[in-house]
Design a protein around this motif. Structure first.
Motif, mmCIF file in Angstrom:
data_model
loop_
_atom_site.group_PDB
_atom_site.id
_atom_site.type_symbol
_atom_site.label_atom_id
_atom_site.label_comp_id
_atom_site.label_asym_id
_atom_site.label_seq_id
_atom_site.Cartn_x
_atom_site.Cartn_y
_atom_site.Cartn_z
ATOM 1 N N VAL A 229 11.864 -24.269 54.230
ATOM 2 C CA VAL A 229 11.772 -25.757 53.670
ATOM 3 C C VAL A 229 10.507 -25.961 53.334
ATOM 4 C CG1 VAL A 229 11.833 -28.234 54.446
ATOM 5 C CG2 VAL A 229 13.957 -26.711 54.860
ATOM 6 N N TRP A 230 9.552 -25.181 54.564
ATOM 7 C CA TRP A 230 8.216 -25.227 54.503
ATOM 8 C C TRP A 230 7.641 -24.743 53.016
ATOM 9 C CZ3 TRP A 230 5.106 -28.277 56.853
ATOM 10 C CH2 TRP A 230 3.623 -28.396 56.794
ATOM 11 N N GLY A 231 8.054 -23.513 52.563
ATOM 12 C CA GLY A 231 7.770 -22.871 51.207
ATOM 13 C C GLY A 231 8.052 -23.821 50.155
ATOM 14 N N ILE A 232 9.247 -24.519 50.211
ATOM 15 C CA ILE A 232 9.754 -25.416 49.158
ATOM 16 C C ILE A 232 8.945 -26.675 49.116
ATOM 17 C CG2 ILE A 232 11.426 -26.832 48.150
ATOM 18 C CD1 ILE A 232 13.335 -24.648 49.230
ATOM 19 N N TYR A 233 8.359 -27.109 50.200
ATOM 20 C CA TYR A 233 7.280 -28.239 50.141
ATOM 21 C C TYR A 233 6.128 -27.937 49.474
ATOM 22 C CZ TYR A 233 3.763 -31.213 52.373
ATOM 23 O OH TYR A 233 2.604 -31.752 52.519
ATOM 24 N N HIS A 234 5.622 -26.728 49.779
ATOM 25 C CA HIS A 234 4.199 -26.115 49.096
ATOM 26 C C HIS A 234 4.673 -26.135 47.634
ATOM 27 C CE1 HIS A 234 2.235 -24.204 52.923
ATOM 28 N NE2 HIS A 234 2.274 -25.490 52.862
ATOM 29 N N ALA A 235 5.621 -25.814 47.080
ATOM 30 C CA ALA A 235 5.994 -25.828 45.696
ATOM 31 C C ALA A 235 6.121 -27.096 45.196
ATOM 32 C CB ALA A 235 7.547 -24.937 45.470
ATOM 33 N N LEU A 236 6.558 -27.906 45.746
ATOM 34 C CA LEU A 236 6.524 -29.351 45.370
ATOM 35 C C LEU A 236 5.040 -29.974 45.186
ATOM 36 C CD1 LEU A 236 9.623 -30.856 47.047
ATOM 37 C CD2 LEU A 236 9.437 -29.945 44.502
ATOM 38 N N VAL A 237 4.252 -29.525 46.208
ATOM 39 C CA VAL A 237 2.977 -30.070 46.412
ATOM 40 C C VAL A 237 2.156 -29.243 44.843
ATOM 41 C CG1 VAL A 237 0.923 -29.891 47.256
ATOM 42 C CG2 VAL A 237 2.851 -30.505 48.680
ATOM 43 N N ALA A 238 2.625 -28.098 44.449
ATOM 44 C CA ALA A 238 1.768 -27.547 43.585
ATOM 45 C C ALA A 238 2.076 -28.054 42.330
ATOM 46 C CB ALA A 238 2.158 -26.056 43.690
ATOM 47 N N ILE A 239 3.555 -28.415 42.050
ATOM 48 C CA ILE A 239 3.769 -28.960 41.042
ATOM 49 C C ILE A 239 3.096 -30.257 40.757
ATOM 50 C CG2 ILE A 239 5.923 -30.225 39.826
ATOM 51 C CD1 ILE A 239 7.737 -27.984 41.005
ATOM 52 N N GLY A 240 3.192 -31.179 41.710
ATOM 53 C CA GLY A 240 2.444 -32.696 41.891
ATOM 54 C C GLY A 240 1.118 -32.507 41.329
ATOM 55 N N VAL A 241 0.478 -31.425 41.913
ATOM 56 C CA VAL A 241 -1.003 -31.592 41.763
ATOM 57 C C VAL A 241 -1.292 -30.819 40.379
ATOM 58 C CG1 VAL A 241 -3.262 -30.053 42.399
ATOM 59 C CG2 VAL A 241 -1.519 -31.098 44.232
ATOM 60 N N SER A 242 -0.566 -30.029 39.826
ATOM 61 C CA SER A 242 -0.847 -29.600 38.240
ATOM 62 C C SER A 242 -0.242 -30.683 37.447
ATOM 63 C CB SER A 242 -0.130 -28.235 38.271
ATOM 64 O OG SER A 242 1.250 -28.152 38.636
ATOM 65 N N GLY A 243 0.827 -31.322 37.685
ATOM 66 C CA GLY A 243 1.491 -32.166 36.642
ATOM 67 C C GLY A 243 2.396 -31.330 35.794
#
Length: 306
Positions: A229-243
């Protein structure tokens, strides 16, 4: 007379002419020979210098060639790419997970490693302990059975034998009953209770560590799931930052999540299998202990104690 004088004069003139011609040829050849000797000497003197010059030129050419090779090697070394590190060669592996992960992912990984080490330690030590109890029971059968009384059987057993404690508890129960400490129950019930306590003590000893295996087997998948779950959270953060949801933005965190899941399963499966194996072998040890307790109980009831 006059004619003879003329002939002599001609002869003398011819001889003088021949001598003059010979002297002229000699004097004419001398400078030429001297010149040739000077030229030969000059050539001889110049030859070593020419060879030395050629040798020096060859050495200079070799030195220039070596310098050129060294320069080419240095340029090739500078142009050659550096060997990639573990994280660069596999940016989605375990090394990259440790280098790029934060304190939460690293803490989760450390917890899983400690759980795995603890479960393997319990599994290995318990297997050796059970093997020792099986060997002790085989010695009990060979040493205790030929004796006539309970006291002789106890003395025949080694002091560190775990089954000796069961026999000693039965002997103690018979001694207490003989002193009148129990007037409400029979000798059979009194000795049976004492022998059961000895068997239960051995069973409790065998159960040590199994709780850890059960805990690891039931909680390790959820600890790994937390890392997922923590790794998926990091993936979502990366998507949100990069757009943008590009693969290079989410591959690292998703890889981290999958690795955590795999590690959680790798820790849980051996713990569950080890728990089941040790439980089954513990039942075999307890069965042998009860068999020995029955033998002791029969000797107490038959009066073959001392």
């Amino acid at each position: 007379m006059k004619t003879r004088t003329n002939q002599i004069s001609r002869l003398i003139g011819a001889v003088a002419l021949a001598i003059a011609l010979s002297a002229g040829m000699i004097f004419a050849a001398a400078p030429v020979a001297a010149q040739q000797q000077e030229e030969a000497a000059h050539v001889t003197a110049e030859t070593p210098e020419g060879e030395e010059a050629e040798a020096v030129a060859a050495d200079e050419a070799a030195a220039e060639g070596m310098e050129g090779e060294e320069t080419a090697a240095e340029m090739a070394a500078e142009e050659a790419p550096a060997e990639p590190s573990a994280a660069e060669s596999n940016p989605y592996g375990l090394g990259a997970l440790w280098e790029q992960g934060d304190f939460v992912s690293k803490g989760t990984l450390i917890i899983l490693v400690l759980m795995s080490m603890g479960s393997w330690y319990v599994l290995i030590t318990k297997l050796f302990e059970q093997r020792r109890l099986f060997d002790q029971f085989n010695r009990v059968i060979k040493l205790f059975a030929p004796t006539d009384t309970l006291k002789e059987g106890i003395e025949a057993l080694p002091k560190r034998n775990s089954y000796r404690a069961i026999a000693e508890s039965g002997e103690e129960a018979h001694t207490q009953f003989s002193k009148g400490l129990s007037s409400e129950v029979t000798l059979s019930d009194w000795s049976t209770a004492a022998l059961n306590r000895g068997v239960d003590a051995l069973a409790a000893k065998l159960q040590g560590g199994l709780a850890l295996l059960a805990t690891v087997g039931s909680t390790a998948p959820f600890v790994g799931l937390f890392g997922t779950v923590w790794g998926i959270y990091h993936a979502l953060v990366a998507i949100g930052v990069s757009g943008q949801a590009s693969i290079d933005k989410v591959a690292g965190p998703v890889g981290e999540a999958l690795i955590m899941t795999a590690i959680g399963l790798a820790v849980a499966v051996p713990a569950v299998l080890g728990y089941n194996l040790l439980t089954r072998r513990n039942k075999a040890v307890i069965s042998r202990a009860r068999r020995f307790a029955t033998e002791v109980h029969l000797r107490i009831l038959s009066g073959k104690v001392a």
